[in-house]
Design an enzyme around this catalytic site. Sequence first.
Site, PDB file in Angstrom:
ATOM      1  N   LEU A 132     -21.739  29.512  46.837  1.00 45.69           N
ATOM      2  CA  LEU A 132     -22.677  28.677  46.072  1.00 45.69           C
ATOM      3  C   LEU A 132     -22.234  28.507  44.616  1.00 45.69           C
ATOM      4  O   LEU A 132     -23.057  28.190  43.757  1.00 45.69           O
ATOM      5  CB  LEU A 132     -24.113  29.224  46.145  1.00 45.69           C
ATOM      6  CG  LEU A 132     -24.720  29.347  47.548  1.00 45.69           C
ATOM      7  CD1 LEU A 132     -26.153  29.913  47.477  1.00 45.69           C
ATOM      8  CD2 LEU A 132     -24.747  27.990  48.260  1.00 45.69           C
TER       9      LEU A 132
ATOM     10  N   LYS B  88     -11.926  22.957  42.747  1.00 44.63           N
ATOM     11  CA  LYS B  88     -11.288  21.636  42.876  1.00 44.63           C
ATOM     12  C   LYS B  88     -11.264  20.794  41.610  1.00 44.63           C
ATOM     13  O   LYS B  88     -10.918  19.611  41.675  1.00 44.63           O
ATOM     14  CB  LYS B  88     -11.979  20.857  43.997  1.00 44.63           C
ATOM     15  CG  LYS B  88     -13.456  20.593  43.724  1.00 44.63           C
ATOM     16  CD  LYS B  88     -14.059  19.623  44.726  1.00 44.63           C
ATOM     17  CE  LYS B  88     -15.468  19.248  44.336  1.00 44.63           C
ATOM     18  NZ  LYS B  88     -16.094  18.284  45.220  1.00 44.63           N
TER      19      LYS B  88
ATOM     20  N   SER C  22      -4.844  17.918  50.169  1.00 43.24           N
ATOM     21  CA  SER C  22      -5.158  16.779  49.295  1.00 43.24           C
ATOM     22  C   SER C  22      -3.928  15.909  49.109  1.00 43.24           C
ATOM     23  O   SER C  22      -2.788  16.411  49.096  1.00 43.24           O
ATOM     24  CB  SER C  22      -5.605  17.319  47.930  1.00 43.24           C
ATOM     25  OG  SER C  22      -5.618  16.291  46.975  1.00 43.24           O
TER      26      SER C  22
ATOM     27  N   THR D  23      -3.029  14.897  46.496  1.00 41.07           N
ATOM     28  CA  THR D  23      -2.414  15.312  45.238  1.00 41.07           C
ATOM     29  C   THR D  23      -1.063  15.986  45.476  1.00 41.07           C
ATOM     30  O   THR D  23      -0.224  16.027  44.580  1.00 41.07           O
ATOM     31  CB  THR D  23      -3.379  16.231  44.449  1.00 41.07           C
ATOM     32  OG1 THR D  23      -2.893  16.383  43.122  1.00 41.07           O
ATOM     33  CG2 THR D  23      -3.530  17.595  45.074  1.00 41.07           C
TER      34      THR D  23
ATOM     35  N   TYR E 271      -4.321  23.072  40.257  1.00 37.55           N
ATOM     36  CA  TYR E 271      -5.096  22.767  41.462  1.00 37.55           C
ATOM     37  C   TYR E 271      -4.181  22.190  42.556  1.00 37.55           C
ATOM     38  O   TYR E 271      -4.182  22.643  43.711  1.00 37.55           O
ATOM     39  CB  TYR E 271      -6.224  21.780  41.123  1.00 37.55           C
ATOM     40  CG  TYR E 271      -6.747  21.024  42.323  1.00 37.55           C
ATOM     41  CD1 TYR E 271      -7.598  21.634  43.231  1.00 37.55           C
ATOM     42  CD2 TYR E 271      -6.361  19.696  42.551  1.00 37.55           C
ATOM     43  CE1 TYR E 271      -8.049  20.948  44.353  1.00 37.55           C
ATOM     44  CE2 TYR E 271      -6.815  19.005  43.656  1.00 37.55           C
ATOM     45  CZ  TYR E 271      -7.654  19.630  44.559  1.00 37.55           C
ATOM     46  OH  TYR E 271      -8.077  18.948  45.657  1.00 37.55           O
TER      47      TYR E 271
ATOM     48  N   LYS F 195      -2.821  23.656  46.445  1.00 29.98           N
ATOM     49  CA  LYS F 195      -2.843  22.962  47.754  1.00 29.98           C
ATOM     50  C   LYS F 195      -1.454  23.001  48.396  1.00 29.98           C
ATOM     51  O   LYS F 195      -1.325  23.193  49.606  1.00 29.98           O
ATOM     52  CB  LYS F 195      -3.326  21.512  47.584  1.00 29.98           C
ATOM     53  CG  LYS F 195      -4.794  21.384  47.203  1.00 29.98           C
ATOM     54  CD  LYS F 195      -5.723  21.900  48.302  1.00 29.98           C
ATOM     55  CE  LYS F 195      -7.185  21.836  47.922  1.00 29.98           C
ATOM     56  NZ  LYS F 195      -8.074  22.541  48.858  1.00 29.98           N
TER      57      LYS F 195
ATOM     58  N   ARG G   3      -5.450   8.938  31.274  1.00 28.28           N
ATOM     59  CA  ARG G   3      -5.786  10.366  31.377  1.00 28.28           C
ATOM     60  C   ARG G   3      -4.506  11.131  31.745  1.00 28.28           C
ATOM     61  O   ARG G   3      -3.804  10.732  32.692  1.00 28.28           O
ATOM     62  CB  ARG G   3      -6.853  10.540  32.463  1.00 28.28           C
ATOM     63  CG  ARG G   3      -7.393  11.945  32.594  1.00 28.28           C
ATOM     64  CD  ARG G   3      -8.608  11.983  33.501  1.00 28.28           C
ATOM     65  NE  ARG G   3      -8.298  11.662  34.893  1.00 28.28           N
ATOM     66  CZ  ARG G   3      -9.181  11.700  35.892  1.00 28.28           C
ATOM     67  NH1 ARG G   3     -10.442  12.038  35.638  1.00 28.28           N
ATOM     68  NH2 ARG G   3      -8.828  11.391  37.122  1.00 28.28           N
TER      69      ARG G   3
HETATM   70  C1  UD1 Z   1      -8.567  13.739  41.757  1.00 24.12           C
HETATM   71  C2  UD1 Z   1      -7.525  14.754  42.109  1.00 24.12           C
HETATM   72  C3  UD1 Z   1      -7.411  14.810  43.614  1.00 24.12           C
HETATM   73  C4  UD1 Z   1      -8.747  15.077  44.254  1.00 24.12           C
HETATM   74  C5  UD1 Z   1      -9.708  13.983  43.822  1.00 24.12           C
HETATM   75  C6  UD1 Z   1     -11.077  14.169  44.407  1.00 24.12           C
HETATM   76  C7  UD1 Z   1      -5.279  14.976  41.131  1.00 24.12           C
HETATM   77  C8  UD1 Z   1      -4.210  14.309  40.346  1.00 24.12           C
HETATM   78  N1  UD1 Z   1      -6.324  14.264  41.450  1.00 24.12           N
HETATM   79  O1  UD1 Z   1      -8.042  12.467  42.148  1.00 24.12           O
HETATM   80  O2  UD1 Z   1      -6.529  15.835  43.956  1.00 24.12           O
HETATM   81  O3  UD1 Z   1      -8.626  15.078  45.650  1.00 24.12           O
HETATM   82  O4  UD1 Z   1      -9.779  14.003  42.394  1.00 24.12           O
HETATM   83  O5  UD1 Z   1     -11.736  15.252  43.858  1.00 24.12           O
HETATM   84  O6  UD1 Z   1      -5.149  16.124  41.434  1.00 24.12           O
HETATM   85  N2  UD1 Z   1     -11.201   7.272  36.260  1.00 24.12           N
HETATM   86  C9  UD1 Z   1     -11.628   6.559  35.157  1.00 24.12           C
HETATM   87  N3  UD1 Z   1     -12.718   7.020  34.487  1.00 24.12           N
HETATM   88  C10 UD1 Z   1     -13.394   8.150  34.829  1.00 24.12           C
HETATM   89  C11 UD1 Z   1     -12.952   8.883  35.969  1.00 24.12           C
HETATM   90  C12 UD1 Z   1     -11.832   8.410  36.646  1.00 24.12           C
HETATM   91  O7  UD1 Z   1     -11.051   5.526  34.800  1.00 24.12           O
HETATM   92  O8  UD1 Z   1     -14.345   8.524  34.149  1.00 24.12           O
HETATM   93  C13 UD1 Z   1     -10.046   6.778  37.029  1.00 24.12           C
HETATM   94  C14 UD1 Z   1      -8.874   7.731  37.053  1.00 24.12           C
HETATM   95  O9  UD1 Z   1      -8.043   7.543  35.948  1.00 24.12           O
HETATM   96  C15 UD1 Z   1      -8.221   7.364  38.391  1.00 24.12           C
HETATM   97  C16 UD1 Z   1      -9.388   6.921  39.268  1.00 24.12           C
HETATM   98  O10 UD1 Z   1     -10.457   6.629  38.374  1.00 24.12           O
HETATM   99  O11 UD1 Z   1      -7.353   6.284  38.218  1.00 24.12           O
HETATM  100  C17 UD1 Z   1      -9.855   7.997  40.237  1.00 24.12           C
HETATM  101  O12 UD1 Z   1     -10.092   9.206  39.493  1.00 24.12           O
HETATM  102  P1  UD1 Z   1     -10.751  10.499  40.167  1.00 24.12           P
HETATM  103  O13 UD1 Z   1     -12.007  10.119  40.864  1.00 24.12           O
HETATM  104  O14 UD1 Z   1     -10.843  11.537  39.106  1.00 24.12           O
HETATM  105  O15 UD1 Z   1      -9.723  10.922  41.290  1.00 24.12           O
HETATM  106  P2  UD1 Z   1      -8.149  11.229  41.187  1.00 24.12           P
HETATM  107  O16 UD1 Z   1      -7.741  11.614  39.818  1.00 24.12           O
HETATM  108  O17 UD1 Z   1      -7.424  10.114  41.864  1.00 24.12           O
END
Ligand code: UD1
Length: 342
Positions: A36, A87, A127, A129, A152, A156, A297
């Site tokens: 939890l 995660k 993942s 990733t 992270y 994996k 980012r």
């Molecule tokens: C991340 C993890 C992945 C994990 C997934 C789900 C890495 C590199 N990535 O993926 O392992 O499985 O989360 O938990 O390890 N974005 C914005 N604004 C925000 C948030 C995100 O623009 O506020 C963009 C990010 O730059 C990215 C996309 O949205 O291009 C998806 O982001 P996110 O949901 O965080 O997932 P990932 O980084 O792809």
Amino acid sequence: MDKLQILITGGTGYIGSHTAVELIGAGYDVVLVDNLSNSSLKAVQGIRKITGIEVPFVQVNCTDNEQLGNVFRQWQFDAVIHFAAFKAVGESVAEPLKYYRNNIDSLLTVLEQMQATGIHNIVFSSSATVYGQPDALPVTETSPRKPATSPYGATKQICEDILRDTAASNNLKAIALRYFNPIGAHPSALIGEEPHGVPGNLVPFIAQVAAGQRSELSIFGDDYPTPDGTAQRDYIDIVDLARAHVCAVDRILKDTQKPYYEIFNIGTGRPVSVLELVHTFERMNNVEVPYLIAPRRTGDVTALWADPSLAARELGWHAERSLDQSLQSAWLWEQQRTVPIT
Ligand code: UD1
């Protein structure tokens, strides 16, 4: 005949709880364990409401041999699905030891308990990733794993290697599912993702902006070499993802597995940009999502999407729910989740 019994570690978490519902629907009995740390008992209530089944839950830390051992002695499991892990990518960069200790120790403890009690079947939550930024897209399971961009991601990769080597050395049967980007919630809105604090992931953040809890979304970069300049991902509906676990467990238990260690991509095969996702969320839910363009980012890749054809061929699995449906369910969940479940 008694139903087959599946242990779900991390069973009250986002993916664990949806997988429990799909397994029950497919005729399995499930036992949930979770510490939890990033979920709550609300998930157990949600699963009961959806399935009508009171699912056994034990609060256990999966790195604790004694606690986990008690669970393995109390039930006779046919297979284990191991989700329990930290995660948060950013947190893993700040606190790498916490991630290496927890994520690797919990898999080792689960495998040792399985060995001690003669259980040979495991499905592991890996993942996408592990691919890093690939040279060619879409990625297949044989695409090379690039150096991880976070601790992270490294956990994996290490966990996959532990499974591969353990499967090679004895009669363990293991399937690692490489998830792309899980989104959405159960259509009932009784279970879903419960982000603690500021959501790091895109869809929970968008939902909170749409709900007025945050003023705007920061889009991390609009100068990527993609059609609209924003990064592309493969967003997979959580119910589709949960179903993939049922297919994997079926495959292991029916002995249709080929090698003793297999890997499958679990994604849609369709790249979606951040801007496309924002506009789809607005259109499907009739809400506004104000945004601004922020710098890229650190650690983000330009684009990543799956070739899911191996899962289609071997598991008989493919994504069924559309992006529209996933984003509708995410919004419904966001609106309901503050309402207590009775
Ligand atoms: C991340 C993890 C992945 C994990 C997934 C789900 C890495 C590199 N990535 O993926 O392992 O499985 O989360 O938990 O390890 N974005 C914005 N604004 C925000 C948030 C995100 O623009 O506020 C963009 C990010 O730059 C990215 C996309 O949205 O291009 C998806 O982001 P996110 O949901 O965080 O997932 P990932 O980084 O792809």
